[in-house]
Structures are given as structure tokens and as C-alpha cells.
Design an enzyme around this catalytic site. Structure first.
Site, short mmCIF file in Angstrom:
data_model
loop_
_atom_site.label_atom_id
_atom_site.label_comp_id
_atom_site.label_asym_id
_atom_site.label_seq_id
_atom_site.Cartn_x
_atom_site.Cartn_y
_atom_site.Cartn_z
N ASP A 71 0.88 -1.16 0.00
CA ASP A 71 0.00 0.00 0.00
C ASP A 71 0.92 1.22 0.00
O ASP A 71 1.62 1.48 0.99
CB ASP A 71 -0.89 -0.01 1.25
CG ASP A 71 -1.86 1.15 1.32
OD1 ASP A 71 -1.60 2.18 0.67
OD2 ASP A 71 -2.87 1.05 2.04
N VAL A 72 0.93 1.97 -1.09
CA VAL A 72 1.92 3.05 -1.23
C VAL A 72 1.71 4.18 -0.23
O VAL A 72 2.62 5.01 -0.04
CB VAL A 72 1.94 3.62 -2.67
CG1 VAL A 72 2.34 2.54 -3.67
CG2 VAL A 72 0.61 4.27 -3.04
N ASN A 98 2.48 5.00 -10.46
CA ASN A 98 1.17 4.94 -11.11
C ASN A 98 -0.01 4.81 -10.14
O ASN A 98 -1.12 5.20 -10.47
CB ASN A 98 1.16 3.76 -12.09
CG ASN A 98 -0.23 3.41 -12.57
OD1 ASN A 98 -0.82 4.12 -13.38
ND2 ASN A 98 -0.76 2.31 -12.07
N TYR A 178 -9.06 14.68 -6.29
CA TYR A 178 -8.26 14.13 -7.39
C TYR A 178 -7.49 15.23 -8.11
O TYR A 178 -6.28 15.12 -8.36
CB TYR A 178 -9.18 13.40 -8.36
CG TYR A 178 -8.47 12.68 -9.48
CD1 TYR A 178 -7.84 11.46 -9.25
CD2 TYR A 178 -8.45 13.20 -10.77
CE1 TYR A 178 -7.19 10.79 -10.29
CE2 TYR A 178 -7.82 12.53 -11.81
CZ TYR A 178 -7.19 11.32 -11.56
OH TYR A 178 -6.56 10.66 -12.58
N LYS A 182 -3.38 15.82 -8.40
CA LYS A 182 -2.71 15.75 -9.70
C LYS A 182 -1.99 17.04 -10.03
O LYS A 182 -0.92 17.02 -10.66
CB LYS A 182 -3.72 15.37 -10.79
CG LYS A 182 -4.26 13.96 -10.65
CD LYS A 182 -3.15 12.92 -10.67
CE LYS A 182 -3.67 11.50 -10.64
NZ LYS A 182 -2.58 10.49 -10.70
#
Length: 273
Positions: A71-72, A98, A178, A182
Site C-alpha cells: 500500500d503506497v 502509477n 483528485y 494531480k
């Protein structure tokens, strides 16, 4: 437990080594399979080992895949991931950063729970930072260095490619978490690129629009537009994204694609709103 599909050690030593996060589905899976098919050895990172195994099974016979549950958003998981890569391969040529999540779709900003905001930030931004930091540490000092045809004049080094989004430029309605992550990822890419220069660490970003994956499945039937209407949107084959990432990855370290935008030709991005 991690599992490996591998050839002999001599073959592994002659290959380029990649880590792909979010490799169990979508863009991560497509990129991982593209690299494996091209002869790279790839560590497949994700939260579910069973989906990573499915990705590995799509590669040709003899491909070298190392599925690692990670789990990053968890620093200990990220440390264990890169330790496994170092122990198995001894070198790292590429990180494709990613892993990400859109979060709850279609939720107005005033109704977005803090827990949902935090989950998106922890995965998309904090996770990207943690993985980039771990890769940077290894690439800066690694011995043996990247393969001669990759490193050029640099004694060490490697490459990091961050998965941005069209939302790194222009938001969709009701996508505050989101979109914020980003946009932040673009700043992360620029800063890492600058700091990596002395060490031959090339850092770039691919901004993707409407690749056909489970995440974008609803777009062809209707997506909310900036004017409040709902309209279908075109998508493109995710394999086109994978080929672009591979092109970026296989450049010598003297060359870098700093930012690339790959999108369905007729998607509402240019002129959105």
C-alpha cells in the site's frame, strides 16, 4: 507472500529493472505487461497479490515478474517494496509511479468527507512521494549502476515517470481531491527532476486522458461536463499509453520526456468548459 516468475540469474542481470505501482489493474497492468514483453524485469506493486499474479500471468513465458503486496500510502510498505527489489535485483532503472484513486465520484466539495479527501491525498500524492523518495535514494548511490546503454555519462542514476492526468491541467466537475493531488504531482515531478540532475535521475510525467480502463468505463455512456450536461466521451486503447511509457522509459539518461500528454483525440480537454 511474494511470488516470482523468473529466468536464471544471468538473464536477470542483463535486464532493465522496473517498479510499477498499481500494477494489478488498468494503466499499471498495461504498462507492466508492455515492459515485461519488451524484456524488462518488473516488480509489480499493489494492495492485492492475487491481481498482481493475474498481471504476471499476462506476460510471455520466461518474463521476470516480482509481485509485491504494498500500500503506497504506508511508509513501511514502501520501504519493504524497495528492499525486496534491491535484494532480488540489486539495481533499479525505472519507477513508474502509477498507483492512484479518483475517490468518491460526483461529490460536491461541500459534501466531501474529510476521510475521503485524506484517502485520495495519501494515495495519489503521499504515495507518489514515498515511492519516488525510495527510488531516488537507491538510484543516487546504487552499485551496480544502470546498464551502460541506459546511463550514458552518468555513473549512477535511473528514471522516474509519474502518472499525472488531464486533471493535472484542467479539472472535471466535483473532483476537488483528485484534481488537487494531480496538480501537486506536477510540482513533485518538477522538483524531483531538478534535484535529480546531478545524479543522472531523469524524472518525467505522463498526463493521460480517457484511456479505456475500469476507471473510465462509464465515460462512453455519459460523463458530467463543465456546463452541467452529461455527454458520452471517446476513449483510447490503454495499450497506446503503455507504449508511450515504454518509449519514455527506454531513452538514455541524457534525454528526458519532461511532460507528455496522451489522450483520446476527441475528448473534451482542449476547450473544456
Amino acid at each position: 507472500m511474494n511470488s516470482v516468475r523468473t529466468t536464471d540469474e544471468e538473464t536477470v542481470g542483463a535486464q532493465q529493472i522496473a517498479v510499477v505501482t498499481g500494477a494489478g489493474s488498468g494503466i499499471g497492468r498495461a504498462v507492466a505487461v508492455e515492459l515485461l514483453t519488451a524484456g524488462w524485469a518488473v516488480a509489480l506493486a499493489g494492495r492485492r497479490v492475487e491481481t498482481l499474479e493475474e498481471t504476471a500471468a499476462l506476460a510471455p513465458a520466461g518474463a521476470v515478474a516480482l509481485p509485491v503486496r504494498a500500500d503506497v500510502s504506508r511508509p513501511d510498505d514502501v520501504a519493504a517494496l524497495f528492499a525486496a527489489v534491491r535484494d532480488r535485483f540489486g539495481r533499479l532503472d525505472l519507477l513508474f509511479n502509477n498507483a492512484g484513486t479518483f475517490g468518491p465520484g460526483g461529490v460536491p466539495v461541500e459534501e466531501l468527507p474529510y476521510e475521503a479527501w485524506r484517502h485520495v491525498v495519501d494515495t495519489n500524492l503521499n504515495g507518489a512521494f514515498l515511492c519516488a523518495q525510495a527510488a531516488y535514494r537507491q538510484m543516487k548511490e546504487q552499485d551496480p549502476p544502470p546498464l551502460p546503454e541506459r546511463r550514458g555519462r552518468y555513473p549512477h542514476g535511473g528514471r522516474i515517470i509519474n502518472n499525472g492526468s488531464i486533471s493535472a491541467h484542467t479539472p472535471r466537475p466535483h473532483s476537488v481531491a483528485y484534481t488537487a493531488t494531480k496538480h501537486a504531482l506536477t510540482g513533485l515531478t518538477k522538483s524531483l527532476s531538478l534535484d535529480g540532475r546531478p545524479y543522472g535521475i531523469a524524472v518525467g510525467q505522463i498526463d493521460i486522458g480517457n484511456a479505456a480502463t475500469d476507471m473510465t468505463a462509464g465515460m462512453q455512456t455519459g460523463a458530467l461536463q463543465a456546463n452541467g450536461d452529461t455527454a458520452p466521451e471517446p476513449v483510447m486503447d490503454v495499450a497506446d499509453v503503455a507504449r508511450t511509457v515504454r518509449h519514455m522509459a527506454e531513452l538514455p539518461l541524457e534525454a528526458n520526456v519532461q511532460f507528455a500528454t496522451v489522450m483520446a483525440t476527441a475528448m473534451p480537454y482542449v476547450g473544456r468548459g
